[in-house]
Scaffold this motif. Structure first.
Motif, PDB file in Angstrom:
ATOM      1  N   VAL A  23      -2.379 -19.470  11.495  1.00  0.00           N
ATOM      2  CA  VAL A  23      -3.775 -19.922  11.551  1.00  0.00           C
ATOM      3  C   VAL A  23      -3.823 -21.449  11.572  1.00  0.00           C
ATOM      4  O   VAL A  23      -4.550 -22.051  12.372  1.00  0.00           O
ATOM      5  CB  VAL A  23      -4.584 -19.369  10.357  1.00  0.00           C
ATOM      6  CG1 VAL A  23      -5.969 -19.985  10.286  1.00  0.00           C
ATOM      7  CG2 VAL A  23      -4.662 -17.857  10.421  1.00  0.00           C
ATOM      8  N   PHE A  24      -3.013 -22.082  10.729  1.00  0.00           N
ATOM      9  CA  PHE A  24      -3.028 -23.544  10.640  1.00  0.00           C
ATOM     10  C   PHE A  24      -2.217 -24.189  11.757  1.00  0.00           C
ATOM     11  O   PHE A  24      -2.601 -25.225  12.298  1.00  0.00           O
ATOM     12  CB  PHE A  24      -2.537 -23.993   9.263  1.00  0.00           C
ATOM     13  CG  PHE A  24      -3.408 -23.474   8.165  1.00  0.00           C
ATOM     14  CD1 PHE A  24      -4.703 -23.952   8.011  1.00  0.00           C
ATOM     15  CD2 PHE A  24      -2.972 -22.478   7.319  1.00  0.00           C
ATOM     16  CE1 PHE A  24      -5.537 -23.461   7.018  1.00  0.00           C
ATOM     17  CE2 PHE A  24      -3.788 -21.982   6.323  1.00  0.00           C
ATOM     18  CZ  PHE A  24      -5.077 -22.472   6.175  1.00  0.00           C
ATOM     19  N   PHE A  25      -1.104 -23.563  12.142  1.00  0.00           N
ATOM     20  CA  PHE A  25      -0.277 -24.091  13.226  1.00  0.00           C
ATOM     21  C   PHE A  25      -1.060 -24.119  14.534  1.00  0.00           C
ATOM     22  O   PHE A  25      -0.969 -25.057  15.314  1.00  0.00           O
ATOM     23  CB  PHE A  25       0.995 -23.260  13.380  1.00  0.00           C
ATOM     24  CG  PHE A  25       1.912 -23.740  14.461  1.00  0.00           C
ATOM     25  CD1 PHE A  25       2.687 -24.880  14.289  1.00  0.00           C
ATOM     26  CD2 PHE A  25       1.994 -23.058  15.660  1.00  0.00           C
ATOM     27  CE1 PHE A  25       3.527 -25.333  15.289  1.00  0.00           C
ATOM     28  CE2 PHE A  25       2.833 -23.503  16.671  1.00  0.00           C
ATOM     29  CZ  PHE A  25       3.600 -24.641  16.477  1.00  0.00           C
ATOM     30  N   LEU A  26      -1.863 -23.077  14.761  1.00  0.00           N
ATOM     31  CA  LEU A  26      -2.663 -22.996  15.986  1.00  0.00           C
ATOM     32  C   LEU A  26      -3.960 -23.800  15.891  1.00  0.00           C
ATOM     33  O   LEU A  26      -4.719 -23.880  16.847  1.00  0.00           O
ATOM     34  CB  LEU A  26      -2.993 -21.529  16.290  1.00  0.00           C
ATOM     35  CG  LEU A  26      -1.796 -20.645  16.611  1.00  0.00           C
ATOM     36  CD1 LEU A  26      -2.200 -19.180  16.675  1.00  0.00           C
ATOM     37  CD2 LEU A  26      -1.150 -21.079  17.920  1.00  0.00           C
ATOM     38  N   ARG A  27      -4.210 -24.355  14.705  1.00  0.00           N
ATOM     39  CA  ARG A  27      -5.435 -25.123  14.442  1.00  0.00           C
ATOM     40  C   ARG A  27      -6.678 -24.297  14.784  1.00  0.00           C
ATOM     41  O   ARG A  27      -7.616 -24.789  15.419  1.00  0.00           O
ATOM     42  CB  ARG A  27      -5.429 -26.447  15.202  1.00  0.00           C
ATOM     43  CG  ARG A  27      -4.353 -27.390  14.732  1.00  0.00           C
ATOM     44  CD  ARG A  27      -4.478 -28.741  15.427  1.00  0.00           C
ATOM     45  NE  ARG A  27      -3.565 -29.696  14.842  1.00  0.00           N
ATOM     46  CZ  ARG A  27      -2.393 -30.011  15.355  1.00  0.00           C
ATOM     47  NH1 ARG A  27      -1.970 -29.431  16.452  1.00  0.00           N
ATOM     48  NH2 ARG A  27      -1.628 -30.906  14.764  1.00  0.00           N
ATOM     49  N   ALA A  28      -6.659 -23.057  14.357  1.00  0.00           N
ATOM     50  CA  ALA A  28      -7.768 -22.141  14.654  1.00  0.00           C
ATOM     51  C   ALA A  28      -8.972 -22.464  13.775  1.00  0.00           C
ATOM     52  O   ALA A  28      -8.862 -22.499  12.553  1.00  0.00           O
ATOM     53  CB  ALA A  28      -7.325 -20.702  14.421  1.00  0.00           C
ATOM     54  N   ASP A  29     -10.095 -22.714  14.416  1.00  0.00           N
ATOM     55  CA  ASP A  29     -11.349 -22.909  13.680  1.00  0.00           C
ATOM     56  C   ASP A  29     -11.953 -21.562  13.311  1.00  0.00           C
ATOM     57  O   ASP A  29     -12.602 -21.425  12.286  1.00  0.00           O
ATOM     58  CB  ASP A  29     -12.363 -23.688  14.522  1.00  0.00           C
ATOM     59  CG  ASP A  29     -11.884 -25.106  14.818  1.00  0.00           C
ATOM     60  OD1 ASP A  29     -11.298 -25.730  13.912  1.00  0.00           O
ATOM     61  OD2 ASP A  29     -12.106 -25.574  15.945  1.00  0.00           O
ATOM     62  N   VAL A  30     -11.744 -20.593  14.212  1.00  0.00           N
ATOM     63  CA  VAL A  30     -12.289 -19.243  14.026  1.00  0.00           C
ATOM     64  C   VAL A  30     -11.153 -18.253  14.209  1.00  0.00           C
ATOM     65  O   VAL A  30     -10.419 -18.322  15.192  1.00  0.00           O
ATOM     66  CB  VAL A  30     -13.415 -18.948  15.051  1.00  0.00           C
ATOM     67  CG1 VAL A  30     -13.936 -17.546  14.878  1.00  0.00           C
ATOM     68  CG2 VAL A  30     -14.545 -19.962  14.926  1.00  0.00           C
TER      69      VAL A  30
END
Length: 162
Positions: A23-30
């Motif tokens: 989630v953080f590696f992909l910089r997912a906002d949603v």
């Protein structure tokens, strides 16, 4: 994490952490994932709270899990090709799978389901009606034809079937 942590293997402890890291590696906002992934998504949000991280805390959108096509399957399974309909299935495969699907008219107490996998209560747990509701009628203005009748809503299909 829900289970008795003392009895978990290293893989059972590390895999959710790896998913959370994604989630953080992909910089997912949603994060839009099935409701079966809710705990991992909440772990990511809990990490943000614990780390005092206000920026980058993901918004979680959990979606409905379609029932598997066999009795007792709370969700489809890639490991059992006959339990799901896949994008690459031929028309003949889809027909065969639907015709062989578990399709009860009344609730079956013997069929256990994981309530955590569903966002709404459903006592019938009929995978065919689940597909009608969440796939066929997902499109605005959709209709469904069966048994010489045309239906304008999933509830109408269910009422006619049950």
């Amino acid at each position: 994490m829900g289970r008795g942590e003392a009895g978990l293997s290293a893989a059972q402890m590390l895999y959710p952490l790896m998913q959370c890291t994604d989630v953080f590696f992909l910089r997912a906002d949603v994060c839009q994932l099935g409701v079966d992934q809710r705990k991992v998504n909440m772990l990511a949000r809990d990490y943000c709270d614990a780390a005092g991280r206000k920026k980058g805390k993901p918004i979680i959108l959990s979606h409905h899990m379609l029932y598997g096509l066999k009795a007792g399957q709370a969700k489809m399974s890639k490991s059992d090709p006959d339990s799901a309909i896949f994008m690459e299935d031929s028309t003949a495969d889809v027909r065969r799978k639907i015709r062989g699907a578990y399709c009860p008219r009344t609730a079956d107490a013997a069929v256990a389901r994981d309530a955590e996998m569903q966002l709404a209560a459903d006592d019938l747990k009929n995978p065919c009606l689940d597909y009608v509701r969440h796939v066929v009628f997902a499109a605005p203005g959709a209709t469904f034809a069966a048994g010489g009748a045309t239906f304008a809503s999933a509830d109408a299909v269910r009422d006619a079937f049950v």
